[in-house]
Design an enzyme around this catalytic site. Structure first.
Site, PDB file in Angstrom:
ATOM      1  N   GLU A 269       0.851  -1.192   0.000  1.00  0.00           N
ATOM      2  CA  GLU A 269       0.000   0.000   0.000  1.00  0.00           C
ATOM      3  C   GLU A 269       0.887   1.242   0.000  1.00  0.00           C
ATOM      4  O   GLU A 269       2.038   1.180   0.426  1.00  0.00           O
ATOM      5  CB  GLU A 269      -0.885   0.031   1.257  1.00  0.00           C
ATOM      6  CG  GLU A 269      -1.737  -1.192   1.479  1.00  0.00           C
ATOM      7  CD  GLU A 269      -2.281  -1.293   2.900  1.00  0.00           C
ATOM      8  OE1 GLU A 269      -2.963  -2.280   3.197  1.00  0.00           O
ATOM      9  OE2 GLU A 269      -2.010  -0.377   3.715  1.00  0.00           O
TER      10      GLU A 269
ATOM     11  N   LYS B 172       2.472   4.558   1.395  1.00  0.00           N
ATOM     12  CA  LYS B 172       2.687   5.169   2.706  1.00  0.00           C
ATOM     13  C   LYS B 172       2.454   6.667   2.538  1.00  0.00           C
ATOM     14  O   LYS B 172       3.285   7.385   1.989  1.00  0.00           O
ATOM     15  CB  LYS B 172       4.093   4.904   3.237  1.00  0.00           C
ATOM     16  CG  LYS B 172       4.258   5.423   4.661  1.00  0.00           C
ATOM     17  CD  LYS B 172       5.613   5.171   5.235  1.00  0.00           C
ATOM     18  CE  LYS B 172       5.649   5.518   6.722  1.00  0.00           C
ATOM     19  NZ  LYS B 172       4.915   6.707   7.119  1.00  0.00           N
TER      20      LYS B 172
ATOM     21  N   ARG C  27      -2.763  10.076  16.680  1.00  0.00           N
ATOM     22  CA  ARG C  27      -1.839   8.986  17.004  1.00  0.00           C
ATOM     23  C   ARG C  27      -1.557   8.942  18.499  1.00  0.00           C
ATOM     24  O   ARG C  27      -1.339   7.876  19.067  1.00  0.00           O
ATOM     25  CB  ARG C  27      -0.540   9.191  16.216  1.00  0.00           C
ATOM     26  CG  ARG C  27       0.459   8.059  16.346  1.00  0.00           C
ATOM     27  CD  ARG C  27       1.712   8.387  15.561  1.00  0.00           C
ATOM     28  NE  ARG C  27       2.665   7.300  15.629  1.00  0.00           N
ATOM     29  CZ  ARG C  27       3.175   6.679  14.578  1.00  0.00           C
ATOM     30  NH1 ARG C  27       2.821   7.032  13.362  1.00  0.00           N
ATOM     31  NH2 ARG C  27       4.058   5.703  14.730  1.00  0.00           N
TER      32      ARG C  27
ATOM     33  N   GLU D  67      -5.174   7.489   7.470  1.00  0.00           N
ATOM     34  CA  GLU D  67      -4.190   8.560   7.403  1.00  0.00           C
ATOM     35  C   GLU D  67      -4.840   9.791   6.785  1.00  0.00           C
ATOM     36  O   GLU D  67      -5.398   9.721   5.684  1.00  0.00           O
ATOM     37  CB  GLU D  67      -3.002   8.112   6.549  1.00  0.00           C
ATOM     38  CG  GLU D  67      -1.813   9.019   6.608  1.00  0.00           C
ATOM     39  CD  GLU D  67      -0.754   8.569   7.604  1.00  0.00           C
ATOM     40  OE1 GLU D  67       0.287   9.240   7.688  1.00  0.00           O
ATOM     41  OE2 GLU D  67      -0.974   7.558   8.303  1.00  0.00           O
TER      42      GLU D  67
ATOM     43  N   ARG E 144       5.229  -2.914  17.369  1.00  0.00           N
ATOM     44  CA  ARG E 144       6.037  -2.633  16.186  1.00  0.00           C
ATOM     45  C   ARG E 144       6.799  -3.914  15.842  1.00  0.00           C
ATOM     46  O   ARG E 144       7.624  -4.368  16.620  1.00  0.00           O
ATOM     47  CB  ARG E 144       7.018  -1.499  16.464  1.00  0.00           C
ATOM     48  CG  ARG E 144       7.745  -0.986  15.226  1.00  0.00           C
ATOM     49  CD  ARG E 144       8.835   0.010  15.597  1.00  0.00           C
ATOM     50  NE  ARG E 144       8.349   1.178  16.289  1.00  0.00           N
ATOM     51  CZ  ARG E 144       7.833   2.244  15.680  1.00  0.00           C
ATOM     52  NH1 ARG E 144       7.735   2.276  14.368  1.00  0.00           N
ATOM     53  NH2 ARG E 144       7.409   3.273  16.401  1.00  0.00           N
TER      54      ARG E 144
ATOM     55  N   LYS F  29       7.885  -0.629   6.450  1.00  0.00           N
ATOM     56  CA  LYS F  29       7.778   0.582   5.649  1.00  0.00           C
ATOM     57  C   LYS F  29       9.083   0.819   4.895  1.00  0.00           C
ATOM     58  O   LYS F  29      10.166   0.581   5.419  1.00  0.00           O
ATOM     59  CB  LYS F  29       7.439   1.794   6.521  1.00  0.00           C
ATOM     60  CG  LYS F  29       8.373   2.042   7.693  1.00  0.00           C
ATOM     61  CD  LYS F  29       7.857   3.171   8.587  1.00  0.00           C
ATOM     62  CE  LYS F  29       8.733   3.339   9.826  1.00  0.00           C
ATOM     63  NZ  LYS F  29       8.224   4.364  10.759  1.00  0.00           N
TER      64      LYS F  29
END
Length: 561
Positions: A254, A256, A276, A306, A421, A427
């Site tokens: 996807e 970013k 966030r 986002e 994480r 990413k």
């Protein structure tokens, strides 16, 4: 009813204890000692917070108000108290020192009482709740009076911890891990059940009470709830696309987006948006609220996305422009016109009363697509399922040409893991390697920049000790306009000043790019950054997301290889 003095006694012992196992035992004993009503309050207090992270209640006390309250309580001028801060470097020790100087003729609240006041844990909490609820004209005076009452009713053992709680910086080294293990030990429940409960509620106080009252079975019944935000799932950096394919095999690729994360809660026509950092930003984004009402067909849902600020050519505006929308409390409509936003949705965690987080990403994606009707302002982002490196490279180039940061490469079979994480989400960005580091100090500038804080001291986090360890300073990549904004931002977080150096309460994260990590004896972390420059002020990230010493170790070893 447990006295606040007893809480402080335990905190002092914890503060003087080095080992995390011993600290866990002390916190566990404290949890076993207090009542069910006191337990959630104590759980948050010991972690250095007054309210849960997701709560709309916020103490909101800056250093200035605290110094003012100490001045009025002690009869000492603010300037003299600032001198004490410079000497101690700690608001708690400053409060103890300042109030120990109170003259016999200085009137205090307790002076008018027949017998000395013994503060309870719940009374201290209620005073902070009154401080949080004070708004409008006269609110600052009201907050100072509540602090005065606490200071003038407290013993010398208590005033230091009251001052630290006021700025939510307890400095005793207790974090989520110790509290999690302490709950498990105090109430004989599995650590994994406590971890799961916290992951789904984002409220360690609620988890503690649930463990005490209902044990493991009750913990396992905890779940997501609309209106109570959870921590967002996080990604780690992959050095290149080939490595990601090697790690994951088939990936869900996807874009970013160059934007800011938003967690969306929908309950009928009621829409609540969280940043966030899990701050309620609903009132700042009325355009997104309206668009979500129309686009999301489900009656109840929790979604992840986002928000991107768009210019007149349809390209993303700089990240800081988005934060201007998120921070806005006044003149909101004007900002809506000048900084329009679009919302790109990429995950769904809850739908029509059911949690989806344990489902694989691809199954969640099906629910997401079926729940959203794309519009100009809200859309489900495009996704490519593949192991073909050339296809992924093509998508990567498209994202960069459109002005975005790069791509996300996700494991299609992965659950949604709040606050975690790991390698399930990766990413890839083309920029220099970056770190998210916390600002712990600054230097006043010189020449035309004498009124600005211009060079910022940065630190990583050492989870083993709970301390922030310096790794260097950054002064590059900051415009005069930014310096002015940052100086204003940090004023309320100044702990002490010595010459031109200012110690700052760890609160704000900088995303910093650099050329390489070097070994260094100049900084406590053992490392220094070569040619650091500021990329973004990460107002959207919480202090819990600061990069760790372990990550610097890994990055240093990767460089050497």
């Amino acid at each position: 009813m447990t006295s606040f003095k007893e809480f402080c006694r335990v905190c002092k012992v914890i503060e003087e204890t080095a080992g995390s196992l011993d600290m866990t035992d002390l916190v566990s004993e404290l949890f076993s000692l207090v009542t069910t009503e006191e337990l959630p309050v104590v759980t948050h207090f010991v972690m250095g917070e007054v309210f849960p992270a997701w709560s709309d209640e916020e103490v909101g006390l800056g250093t200035g108000l605290l110094l003012n309250a100490l001045s009025k309580s002690s009869g000492i001028s603010v300037k003299k108290i600032e001198d004490i801060v410079r000497d101690t470097g700690d608001m708690g020790k400053t409060a103890v020192k300042a109030l120990s100087k109170v003259s016999k003729g200085q009137a205090t609240f307790s002076s008018f009482l027949d017998s000395p006041v013994e503060l309870s844990i719940m009374e201290v909490f209620e005073r902070f709740r009154n401080i949080a609820s004070a708004t409008g004209k006269g609110s600052q005076t009201s907050r100072i009076k509540h602090l005065q009452y606490l200071f003038n009713s407290a013993s010398s053992e208590e005033v230091g911890y009251i001052a630290r709680l006021a700025i939510e910086d307890m400095r005793i080294g207790v974090g989520e891990g110790i509290v999690r293990d302490a709950i498990a030990k105090a109430f004989a429940v599995p650590v994994a059940s406590v971890e799961r409960g916290y992951m789904l509620t984002n409220d360690m106080g609620l988890v503690a009470v649930t463990a005490k009252e209902g044990g493991d079975e009750a913990l396992l019944n905890l779940g997501l709830q609309v209106g109570r935000p959870i921590k967002l799932m996080l990604a780690q950096v992959t050095p290149d696309i080939e490595t990601a394919i090697k790690d994951l095999g088939i990936v869900a690729a996807e874009w970013k987006f160059d934007g800011a994360r938003v967690q969306i809660h929908k309950n009928g026509d009621e829409i609540t948006l969280y940043s966030r950092r899990l701050e309620n930003i609903t009132d700042s984004l009325p355009d997104i609220v309206s668009a979500v009402k129309k686009a999301v067909k489900a009656n109840s849902a929790i979604l992840d996305g986002e928000a991107v600020a768009i210019d007149e050519n349809g390209r993303p505006k700089p990240f800081q422009e988005i934060l201007k929308r998120f921070r806005r409390k006044y003149d909101v409509e004007n900002k809506v016109r000048h900084i329009p936003l679009t919302l790109n949705l990429f995950d769904i965690m809850y739908l029509e009363g059911e949690s989806l987080i344990e489902l694989p990403l691809q199954k969640r994606r099906e629910f997401l697509v079926s729940s959203v009707e794309n519009s100009d302002l809200v859309r489900v982002d495009n996704q490519l399922i593949t192991s073909d490196i050339s296809e992924i490279n093509s998508m990567y180039e498209q994202a960069l040409r459109a002005g975005h940061e790069g791509i996300m490469l996700k494991n299609p079979d992965s659950p949604y893991s709040p606050g975690k994480r790991g390698k399930n989400w990766l990413k890839k960005k083309p920029v220099m390697e970056t770190l998210d580091l916390v600002v712990v100090g600054a230097e006043w500038g010189y020449g035309r920049r004498t009124s600005f804080l211009g060079s910022y001291a940065l630190a990583c986090h050492d989870p083993d000790t709970g301390r922030f360890l310096p790794v260097g300073k950054v002064a590059t990549g900051i415009s005069d306009e930014q310096l002015s904004e940052l100086t204003e931002l940090f004023k309320e977080h100044i702990i002490s000043e010595s010459g031109t150096f200012v110690e700052i309460r760890p609160h704000v994260l900088f995303e910093v790019a650099f050329e390489e990590i070097q070994k260094s004896t100049n900084y406590e972390s053992g490392y220094a950054l070569r040619f650091p420059r500021l990329v973004h002020v990460r107002d959207d990230k919480s202090i819990e997301e600061v990069d760790t010493l372990e990550r610097l170790d890994d990055m240093y070893m990767t460089q050497r290889k």
